[in-house]
Design an enzyme around this catalytic site. Structure first.
Site, short mmCIF file in Angstrom:
data_model
loop_
_atom_site.label_atom_id
_atom_site.label_comp_id
_atom_site.label_asym_id
_atom_site.label_seq_id
_atom_site.Cartn_x
_atom_site.Cartn_y
_atom_site.Cartn_z
N GLU A 45 0.82 -1.21 0.00
CA GLU A 45 0.00 0.00 0.00
C GLU A 45 0.86 1.26 0.00
O GLU A 45 0.52 2.25 -0.65
CB GLU A 45 -0.95 0.00 1.20
CG GLU A 45 -2.06 -1.04 1.12
CD GLU A 45 -3.01 -0.80 -0.06
OE1 GLU A 45 -3.02 0.32 -0.62
OE2 GLU A 45 -3.71 -1.76 -0.42
N TYR A 128 -6.04 6.63 4.38
CA TYR A 128 -6.25 5.58 3.38
C TYR A 128 -5.48 4.31 3.74
O TYR A 128 -6.04 3.21 3.74
CB TYR A 128 -5.84 6.03 1.98
CG TYR A 128 -5.71 4.84 1.06
CD1 TYR A 128 -6.85 4.20 0.57
CD2 TYR A 128 -4.48 4.29 0.76
CE1 TYR A 128 -6.75 3.06 -0.21
CE2 TYR A 128 -4.36 3.15 -0.01
CZ TYR A 128 -5.51 2.54 -0.51
OH TYR A 128 -5.40 1.40 -1.27
N ASP A 146 -9.37 4.65 -2.59
CA ASP A 146 -8.25 5.12 -3.40
C ASP A 146 -8.79 5.74 -4.68
O ASP A 146 -10.00 5.96 -4.83
CB ASP A 146 -7.26 3.98 -3.68
CG ASP A 146 -7.82 2.94 -4.65
OD1 ASP A 146 -9.03 2.96 -4.96
OD2 ASP A 146 -7.03 2.08 -5.10
#
Length: 356
Positions: A45, A128, A146
């Site tokens: 990520e 996020y 996202d």
């Protein structure tokens, strides 16, 4: 169709069409009890922030080969981490990656916390990334949003506000739709729809499991969403770079950039500051040696997030008695690729090799 039915239809689609990614546990493996590795979820990520899947794959595989666990990464030197990251861009991510690994190893016994609130306390982890780790690695119900999710949901619900204002209603819809069962798979399913079907141009609506109830499809506005504010024109900065070669073996003189700021801690060739006005004359005050410098043809251009950079490259050969200054070293031609060089410096050195 109810929210539960929409969720079910998307998860059914995901079970058959999930992308095969090196950091992902497939739906079939999860069904038989295979658990995602939080370290690999976190690593992927962070790497994927503002970077494509295609660009990240090889870097991810290299990192897990060099440092299989977060404790291994914590024990690595920052120089080695920056070298492994070189070329991936947005280098503050690499510095935060190292800091985060150290905190997880020293304060959490090498185990990532499982909740968004605790994950947000770690260096380099924002809303996020915290939501993605909590959902994908720990099956916590979290709204993961996202760029792909923004596109899918802005079209499905026909959210016409411009980004970034549209982020608020998009996240609210994602939070409402995310199920308690398989929240991580649901988040990844929406991402995959955005990456493979609900693309920015010419979305393949006929293949989408949410086709029938997509408001933007019904109104013909899909390709106009999400709406974004007009991009600002990027300014251009200018500078000179000095590629000094060893007189006997052709090695290149390198030095380390300051630890903070743009490209902090990365390697570079000596050069001038990057000015907002074009430097008409070169006085060689920043050159690493007094030599007859030769300018290579053309300009090396590189684009950063907020500006373009035009660099003029000058090449010279050092004298036999030249001694690198503090923080400088010679890097052999066959070792250049292993240095922590950002892409702009690789372009500069490539230009120098081509014309020297």
């Amino acid at each position: 169709m109810s929210d539960a039915q929409e969720t079910h239809s998307l998860l059914t689609w995901y079970d058959h069409h999930a992308r095969d990614l090196p950091w992902r546990v497939s739906p079939s493996d999860r069904a038989v009890g295979v658990i995602p590795d939080p370290y690999q979820v976190w690593l992927s990520e962070v790497m994927l922030q503002q970077t494509t899947v295609a660009a990240v794959k090889e870097y991810f595989l290299k990192f897990v080969r060099l440092w299989p666990t977060v404790s291994d990464l914590a024990a690595a030197t920052e120089e080695d981490v920056m070298k492994a990251w070189a070329g991936l861009g947005y280098y503050s991510r690499a510095r935060n990656l190292k800091k985060c690994a150290e905190v997880v190893a020293s304060e959490h016994e090498g185990q990532f916390p499982s909740t968004e609130a605790e994950l947000l306390k770690l260096p380099g982890i924002g809303p996020y990334t915290a939501a993605a780790i909590a959902a994908i690695a720990f099956d916590q119900r979290a709204a993961v949003v996202d760029g792909n999710v923004e596109r899918v949901l802005s079209r499905y619900f026909e959210i016409t506000e411009q980004l970034p204002a549209a982020k608020v209603p998009i996240k609210a819809e994602m939070a409402r739709l995310t199920p308690s069962d398989r929240p991580g798979d649901f988040a990844q399913a929406v991402m995959d729809i955005g990456a493979t079907i609900c693309t920015p141009k010419r979305p393949a609506c006929a293949l989408c499991p949410w086709m029938n109830n997509c408001k933007a499809r019904q109104s013909g506005t899909a390709e106009t969403l999400p709406r974004k504010a007009p991009k600002k024109t990027k300014p251009t900065r200018y500078g000179f770079a000095y590629v000094l070669r060893h007189p006997k073996n052709g090695a290149v003189l390198l030095q380390r950039r300051p630890p903070k700021g743009l490209l902090g801690g990365m390697s570079e060739v000596p050069g001038t500051e990057w000015s907002e006005s074009r430097l008409e004359k070169q006085n060689f005050e920043n050159a690493p040696a007094v030599r007859p410098w030769r300018k290579t043809p053309g300009i090396v251009r590189h684009t950063f997030t907020h500006f373009h950079l035009d660099v003029e490259v000058l090449v010279a050969e050092a004298t036999d008695d030249f001694v690198p200054g503090p923080g400088q070293w010679w890097s052999a031609q066959n070792e250049i690729d292993e240095e922590a060089l950002p892409t702009v410096m690789k372009k500069i050195i490539s230009n120098a090799f081509e014309f020297s």
